[in-house]
Design an enzyme around this catalytic site. Structure first.
Site, PDB file in Angstrom:
ATOM      1  N   HIS A 267       3.121   0.273  10.884  1.00  0.00           N
ATOM      2  CA  HIS A 267       3.364   1.076  12.091  1.00  0.00           C
ATOM      3  C   HIS A 267       2.398   0.824  13.220  1.00  0.00           C
ATOM      4  O   HIS A 267       2.488   1.481  14.252  1.00  0.00           O
ATOM      5  CB  HIS A 267       3.334   2.566  11.748  1.00  0.00           C
ATOM      6  CG  HIS A 267       4.603   3.052  11.160  1.00  0.00           C
ATOM      7  ND1 HIS A 267       5.667   3.450  11.942  1.00  0.00           N
ATOM      8  CD2 HIS A 267       5.018   3.159   9.879  1.00  0.00           C
ATOM      9  CE1 HIS A 267       6.662   3.809  11.155  1.00  0.00           C
ATOM     10  NE2 HIS A 267       6.306   3.630   9.896  1.00  0.00           N
TER      11      HIS A 267
ATOM     12  N   LYS B 183       4.130  12.892  24.569  1.00  0.00           N
ATOM     13  CA  LYS B 183       3.786  12.072  23.405  1.00  0.00           C
ATOM     14  C   LYS B 183       2.326  12.354  23.091  1.00  0.00           C
ATOM     15  O   LYS B 183       1.641  12.983  23.894  1.00  0.00           O
ATOM     16  CB  LYS B 183       3.983  10.583  23.687  1.00  0.00           C
ATOM     17  CG  LYS B 183       3.349  10.118  25.006  1.00  0.00           C
ATOM     18  CD  LYS B 183       3.570   8.643  25.277  1.00  0.00           C
ATOM     19  CE  LYS B 183       4.957   8.278  25.725  1.00  0.00           C
ATOM     20  NZ  LYS B 183       5.692   7.456  24.791  1.00  0.00           N
ATOM     21  N   ARG B 184       1.824  11.902  21.938  1.00  0.00           N
ATOM     22  CA  ARG B 184       0.419  12.121  21.656  1.00  0.00           C
ATOM     23  C   ARG B 184      -0.455  11.512  22.750  1.00  0.00           C
ATOM     24  O   ARG B 184      -0.074  10.532  23.396  1.00  0.00           O
ATOM     25  CB  ARG B 184       0.057  11.510  20.305  1.00  0.00           C
ATOM     26  CG  ARG B 184       0.543  12.345  19.130  1.00  0.00           C
ATOM     27  CD  ARG B 184      -0.103  13.722  19.122  1.00  0.00           C
ATOM     28  NE  ARG B 184      -1.497  13.662  18.822  1.00  0.00           N
ATOM     29  CZ  ARG B 184      -2.048  13.926  17.646  1.00  0.00           C
ATOM     30  NH1 ARG B 184      -1.292  14.325  16.646  1.00  0.00           N
ATOM     31  NH2 ARG B 184      -3.341  13.831  17.452  1.00  0.00           N
TER      32      ARG B 184
ATOM     33  N   THR C 141       9.702   6.304  19.660  1.00  0.00           N
ATOM     34  CA  THR C 141      11.014   6.899  19.415  1.00  0.00           C
ATOM     35  C   THR C 141      11.330   7.923  20.493  1.00  0.00           C
ATOM     36  O   THR C 141      12.492   8.226  20.735  1.00  0.00           O
ATOM     37  CB  THR C 141      11.065   7.601  18.034  1.00  0.00           C
ATOM     38  OG1 THR C 141       9.911   8.433  17.905  1.00  0.00           O
ATOM     39  CG2 THR C 141      11.103   6.578  16.906  1.00  0.00           C
TER      40      THR C 141
ATOM     41  N   LYS D 289      14.967   9.099  22.431  1.00  0.00           N
ATOM     42  CA  LYS D 289      15.471  10.461  22.642  1.00  0.00           C
ATOM     43  C   LYS D 289      15.808  10.690  24.109  1.00  0.00           C
ATOM     44  O   LYS D 289      16.838  11.280  24.444  1.00  0.00           O
ATOM     45  CB  LYS D 289      14.424  11.489  22.197  1.00  0.00           C
ATOM     46  CG  LYS D 289      14.033  11.407  20.730  1.00  0.00           C
ATOM     47  CD  LYS D 289      12.785  12.271  20.455  1.00  0.00           C
ATOM     48  CE  LYS D 289      12.155  11.912  19.123  1.00  0.00           C
ATOM     49  NZ  LYS D 289      10.767  12.439  19.014  1.00  0.00           N
TER      50      LYS D 289
ATOM     51  N   LYS E 142      -1.440   4.619  25.274  1.00  0.00           N
ATOM     52  CA  LYS E 142      -0.187   5.113  25.834  1.00  0.00           C
ATOM     53  C   LYS E 142      -0.277   5.297  27.353  1.00  0.00           C
ATOM     54  O   LYS E 142       0.723   5.486  28.024  1.00  0.00           O
ATOM     55  CB  LYS E 142       0.211   6.420  25.157  1.00  0.00           C
ATOM     56  CG  LYS E 142       0.672   6.241  23.697  1.00  0.00           C
ATOM     57  CD  LYS E 142       0.987   7.584  23.051  1.00  0.00           C
ATOM     58  CE  LYS E 142       1.411   7.483  21.596  1.00  0.00           C
ATOM     59  NZ  LYS E 142       2.811   7.064  21.404  1.00  0.00           N
TER      60      LYS E 142
HETATM   61  C1  LIG Z   1       9.564  11.854  19.056  1.00  0.00           C
HETATM   62  C2  LIG Z   1       8.305  12.607  18.984  1.00  0.00           C
HETATM   63  C3  LIG Z   1       7.086  11.933  19.060  1.00  0.00           C
HETATM   64  C4  LIG Z   1       6.982  10.436  19.279  1.00  0.00           C
HETATM   65  O1  LIG Z   1       6.957  10.169  20.659  1.00  0.00           O
HETATM   66  P1  LIG Z   1       6.548   8.717  21.219  1.00  0.00           P
HETATM   67  O2  LIG Z   1       6.824   8.830  22.681  1.00  0.00           O
HETATM   68  O3  LIG Z   1       7.453   7.733  20.554  1.00  0.00           O
HETATM   69  O4  LIG Z   1       5.130   8.523  20.910  1.00  0.00           O
HETATM   70  C5  LIG Z   1       5.918  12.669  18.991  1.00  0.00           C
HETATM   71  N1  LIG Z   1       5.945  14.003  18.840  1.00  0.00           N
HETATM   72  C6  LIG Z   1       7.105  14.692  18.769  1.00  0.00           C
HETATM   73  C7  LIG Z   1       7.071  16.166  18.618  1.00  0.00           C
HETATM   74  C8  LIG Z   1       8.322  14.019  18.829  1.00  0.00           C
HETATM   75  O5  LIG Z   1       9.465  14.709  18.743  1.00  0.00           O
END
Ligand SMILES: *Cc1c(COP(=O)(O)O)cnc(C)c1O
Length: 815
Positions: free
Chosen positions: A358, A546-547, A654, A658, A552
């Site tokens: 990952h 995102k985190r 991911t 979404k 990022k």
């Molecule tokens: C999808 C999701 C992530 C991953 O987000 P990335 O933009 O791909 O880092 C992190 N936290 C939550 C709560 C999510 O639903």
């Protein structure tokens, strides 16, 4: 379960029955909490019935099973998801309405279980849904953390971490399976000797026994009786009861062991793409692995009387290296407990385990000191040494006399165990999570392993549970889609492609715009209530959730926002497309730069949101405590999806999927799955900017990157950086962050993630975004093309690829 339970009246009756039996109350007197609980119990009855049926079928047909091990499962709320998948959501909504409740209110009663940090854990949860729906016989395994990811509070602009207890309202979905309790041994010493028959005997002394008690969450598939089971292990001490019998010295020792045992499932490590090399973490990993394998092996032996056919019947999939100890642990069980030879045990093990990588970030690659593994699991360390020796002999055949290379590739070297190398040596499949990431693994990170074992390497691009993230999270959009192309895409997500035929349908494009506006309004109301900020409904909702991590590049977004502020201050009357910038993210508690970046967002938000010259042209909003249930509200309301990591660092992402599925347009770099999103929608329907991976990697490797030169030559950047150094009027000093960008620090180079380098091309792309937004019909067309081409990012597709190319099990998914 009789079908008629799913009718409105039958559901009303069932809910009333649960209220009576569990709370001794009538519908009229029930609290919302009790109504939620009663609904959950009704839905659970249907699930458990399916689960027993699924298990009976597995037992009967003996098909190969998939065991998916992951330290995190970010499952999100269960009630709506299960009701939807079981086909009872509409009837349940109607039943509740007649009882005087809004379904949405009842959903809000459920805690959002935070058994994960971010993308990795959410992926595992999406795959449970995909396995259940596509007919894979799958079980997930993880730890039943009493405290999941912390609850984030913002105080004076700073993140404060609070413990989050989710168990009270999450309990209803977990069915204890006490009969499957296992014992895991931690620490102590071992004695090995050969008995008179020449068989190795391993004796354990002074270890701490820990009981692993399983709780099963049944996860429904859509429109199928197949259930995926998520087995969560809780750590319990077996030495509680006899303590008063011990003499005082032993009493203390027993108490210590008791506490140590129960600490194991106490808390999730709040880290993401960063590792905490703490012994508790290693204990958690071994606890998960050992309990899981003992469980699988015991059941297998009960059925077949031998483990010789283990690899035919099971795949052990490890999601990242955290559960890599499955390899030595399975070796231990096969050899020590089942008298198998090393060779036989190794064949079975290495044909059972598959590994998903990952990350390529060095600070996230797992290493453990030999001394710690030795101390906590001495027999496992012995086995790892032996695996390593044989592996190095193998390497010698490929790279004779190249001591340096062999030491670099070894599993154990310099007193360190490299988990990724152990995972590669002991699995039959290694995959990355996007096309780009898998190529980077083959060409750079695991280049030498790839030359030795080319056939082990594959790619499976990540996917998301499209029913949760589209059908359930955005019901209006789903209804519009279904009015045009029917419901087939729920099971066959590639059918979304048919939407592309409606690009000329002006009425549809207008409806798409209206639905986005409705969803924006819901988010705006949330922001008004929680942040006290009124956002402009005509502004672009530009979202980065995102985190928080430097790679990022939330920083790039922030620098750009400051530059927009300067532009508007210079020329308040200019023709400007209004923006609302939305952030949401948690920072690992020990990650100072990330935490300071959250504070920075708050400082610029205060400055901008309260400046009368700016008015409603620009707003900056930080949404506290980002989590799955909030993501389900935010994604449908987003117009711009910020996916701006430095190229080569985001394995897949991911969140990007979404957003796309909900009709947001991506502004992004050619990183992770953005590359495939770009390919799917075409360059004209995405805003791509910045360096690509080869350029970014070459520049970093050259050591010639000098952000100071950019600062000196680009007046926009100079002004932004000077402002940061000078501060934003609230007394908080940001020279530390500014220095990291301009001069480096913490042993790292200046602007390690090259935000300044990509700034100008990002700003140009953002201008194109603004121009495009002036033409709503074009914008909605682009949005439609994103939705239409998002089907390939469904988890059903990913799972079907795993099933076909790695697990070798059949599915009912049609590509
Ligand atoms: C999808 C999701 C992530 C991953 O987000 P990335 O933009 O791909 O880092 C992190 N936290 C939550 C709560 C999510 O639903």
């Amino acid at each position: 379960m009789p079908k008629n339970l799913y009718t409105k009246n039958a559901l009303k009756e069932a809910i009333a029955g649960k209220l009576q039996r569990h709370f001794a109350c009538e519908v009229a007197d029930a609290t919302k909490d009790q109504i939620y609980e009663a609904c959950a119990l009704v839905v659970r009855d249907a699930l458990t019935e399916h689960m027993i049926q699924t298990q009976n079928e597995v037992e009967k047909y003996g098909e190969r099973q998939v065991h998916y091990l992951c330290m995190e499962f970010l499952v999100g709320r269960s009630l709506r998801n299960n009701a939807y998948n079981l086909g009872m959501l509409d009837e349940l909504t109607a039943a509740l309405k007649e009882m005087g409740y809004e379904m949405a209110d009842i959903f809000e009663q459920e805690a959002d279980p935070g058994l994960g940090n971010g993308g990795l854990g959410r992926l595992a949860a999406c795959y449970m849904d995909g396995m259940a729906t596509t007919g894979v016989r799958g079980t997930g395994y993880s730890i039943r953390y009493e405290h999941g990811i912390f609850k984030q509070k913002i105080e004076d602009g700073q993140q404060v971490e609070l413990p989050d207890s989710w168990l009270a309202s999450g309990d209803v979905w977990q069915i204890p399976a006490m009969d499957d309790t296992r014992e895991v041994r931690i620490g102590g010493t071992i004695d090995t000797h050969f008995d008179e028959n020449g068989k190795l005997v391993v004796e354990y002394h002074d270890y701490t026994p820990v009981l692993a008690v399983p709780y099963d969450m049944p996860i429904s598939g859509y429109d199928t009786g197949n259930i995926a089971r998520l087995r969560l292990w809780e750590a319990k001490s077996p030495i509680a009861l006899d303590m008063k019998l011990f003499s005082s010295g032993e009493y203390l020792k027993a108490l210590e062991k008791h506490a140590m045992a129960e600490t194991i499932s106490m808390v999730l490590y709040p880290e993401d793409n960063h590792r905490e090399g703490q012994s508790l973490r290693l204990k958690q990993q071994y606890f998960l692995v050992s309990a899981t394998l003992q469980d699988i092996c015991a059941k297998h032996k009960a059925k077949y009387g031998t483990l010789a056919n283990f690899a035919h019947k099971h795949v052990l999939h490890i999601n990242d290296t955290h559960p890599t100890l499955v390899i030595p642990e399975l070796m231990r069980i096969l050899m020590d407990d089942n008298d198998m030879s090393w060779e036989n045990a190794w064949n079975i093990t290495s044909q059972s385990v598959a590994y998903t990588n990952h990350t390529v970030m060095p600070e996230a690659l797992e290493c453990w000191p030999v001394s710690l593994v030795q101390e906590l699991m001495p027999r496992i360390m012995q086995i790892i040494h032996e695996i390593n020796e044989r592996f190095c002999r193998d390497l010698w055949n490929y790279f004779p006399n190249d001591f340096q290379k062999i030491s670099r590739l070894a599993i154990v070297s310099d007193g360190i165990v490299r988990m990724a190398h152990l995972a590669i040596a002991g699995s039959f499949s290694i995959n990355g999570v996007s096309a780009l990431h898998s190529d980077i693994l083959k060409e750079r990170v695991f280049k030498d392993f790839y030359t030795i074992y080319p056939a082990k390497f594959r790619n499976v691009t990540n996917g998301i549970a499209h029913r949760r993230w589209l059908c359930e999270a955005n019901p209006k959009l789903a209804a519009l889609i279904e009015s045009k192309i029917g419901k087939g895409y729920r099971k066959h997500p590639s059918e979304l492609q048919v939407l592309a035929n409606y690009g000329e349908d002006k009425a549809l494009l207008a409806q798409l715009g209206q639905i986005k506006r409705d969803n924006k309004l819901r988010l705006a109301e949330y922001i008004k209530e929680h942040n006290g900020i009124e956002v402009n409904m005509d502004s672009i909702f530009d979202v980065q959730v995102k985190r928080l991590h430097e790679y990022k590049r939330q920083m790039l977004n922030i620098l750009h926002i400051i530059s927009l502020y300067h532009k508007l201050k210079d020329n308040p009357g200019m023709d400007f497309v209004p923006r609302t910038f939305v952030f949401g993210s948690k920072a690992a508690p020990g990650y100072a730069v990330a935490k300071k970046t959250i504070q920075l967002i708050h400082s610029i938000a205060n400055m901008i949101n309260n400046d009368p010259d700016i008015g409603d042209k620009l707003k900056v909003v930080f949404i506290e405590d980002y989590k799955v249930s909030l993501a389900e509200m935010i994604m449908p309301a987003a117009e711009i999806s910020e996916q701006i990591s430095i190229a080569g660092k985001e394995a897949s992402g991911t969140g990007n999927m979404k957003f796309m599925m909900n009709g947001a347009l991506t502004i992004g770099t050619m990183d992770g799955a953005n590359v495939e999103i770009c390919e799917a929608v075409g360059r004209e329907n995405i805003f791509i900017f910045g360096m690509e991976t080869p350029e970014a990697e070459a520049l970093a490797a050259s050591g010639n990157y000098e952000p100071m030169l950019i600062y000196q030559n680009d007046p926009v950047i100079k002004r932004v950086m000077d402002h940061m150094i000078h501060g934003f009027g609230d007394g908080v000093d940001y020279t530390d962050l500014a220095n990291l960008l301009l001069h480096g620090g913490n042993g790292g180079p200046a602007d390690r993630y090259m935000s300044l380098k990509d700034f100008s091309s990002y700003a140009v792309a953002q201008e194109r975004v603004g121009e495009m937004y002036r033409r709503p019909e074009n914008w909605n067309y682009m949005s439609l093309m994103n939705i239409a081409n998002s089907g390939r990012f469904a988890a059903d597709r990913s799972v079907a690829e795993y099933a076909q190319n790695i697990w070798r099990v059949k599915t009912n998914f049609a590509f």
